[in-house]
Design an enzyme around this catalytic site. Structure first.
Site, mmCIF file in Angstrom:
data_model
loop_
_atom_site.group_PDB
_atom_site.id
_atom_site.type_symbol
_atom_site.label_atom_id
_atom_site.label_comp_id
_atom_site.label_asym_id
_atom_site.label_seq_id
_atom_site.Cartn_x
_atom_site.Cartn_y
_atom_site.Cartn_z
ATOM 1 N N TYR A 22 -2.384 -32.947 63.728
ATOM 2 C CA TYR A 22 -0.962 -32.965 64.070
ATOM 3 C C TYR A 22 -0.235 -34.241 63.668
ATOM 4 O O TYR A 22 0.981 -34.322 63.817
ATOM 5 C CB TYR A 22 -0.792 -32.715 65.569
ATOM 6 N N HIS A 101 5.537 -24.549 63.248
ATOM 7 C CA HIS A 101 4.193 -25.043 63.548
ATOM 8 C C HIS A 101 3.928 -26.255 62.666
ATOM 9 O O HIS A 101 4.184 -26.217 61.463
ATOM 10 C CB HIS A 101 3.137 -23.968 63.295
#
Length: 147
Positions: A22, A101
């Site tokens: 991430y 996302h």
């Protein structure tokens, strides 16, 4: 125009949780970038995050009632929440929403490759890191009809 930016479970852990997937950017950094870009575009952004499905649903209802488009990173609820999908269906019928996302969910575990939300979203942005939020904002600001 007001655009609601929602982040689901665990996104408050950005910059700490699995940075190899991430990245190092925190949610506070993302929100600051979104607010700055919104000002440049002449729109208002409201950013919210919750680890609780019901709270996210309440905010989606608020967006539907106000005719606000939504940018949502639903986190794990992407793959599990029919209730969130049902709430977003009302937004989809109005101002619309974009699913975002940070990682490329299609290149990850098989369970992450299914989204209850994608079929009703205006668009889906996956795998472009936190830039996906800005891209979604730019698209909405450019294409959304004012009420």
């Amino acid at each position: 125009m007001t655009i609601l930016v929602l982040n689901g479970p665990n996104l408050n852990r950005l910059g700490k949780r699995q940075p190899e997937i991430y990245g190092a950017t925190t949610l506070a950094d993302v929100e600051k970038q979104m607010l700055s870009r919104a000002e440049e575009l002449g729109v208002k952004v409201v950013c919210r995050q919750s680890n609780h499905e019901g709270e996210l649903i309440e905010w989606v209802h608020e967006a539907a009632d106000n005719g606000w488009p939504v940018i949502i990173n639903p986190g794990g609820f992407t793959h599990t929440s029919v209730a969130l999908r049902d709430a977003l269906a009302e937004v989809a019928d109005g101002a619309g929403f974009i699913e975002v996302h940070i990682s490329n969910v299609h290149a990850r575990e098989p369970f992450r490759q299914h989204s209850y939300l994608s079929p009703i979203a205006r668009g889906v942005i996956a795998g472009l890191g936190v830039d996906g939020y800005r891209l979604a904002l730019d698209h909405i600001a450019r294409t959304q009809q004012l009420p």
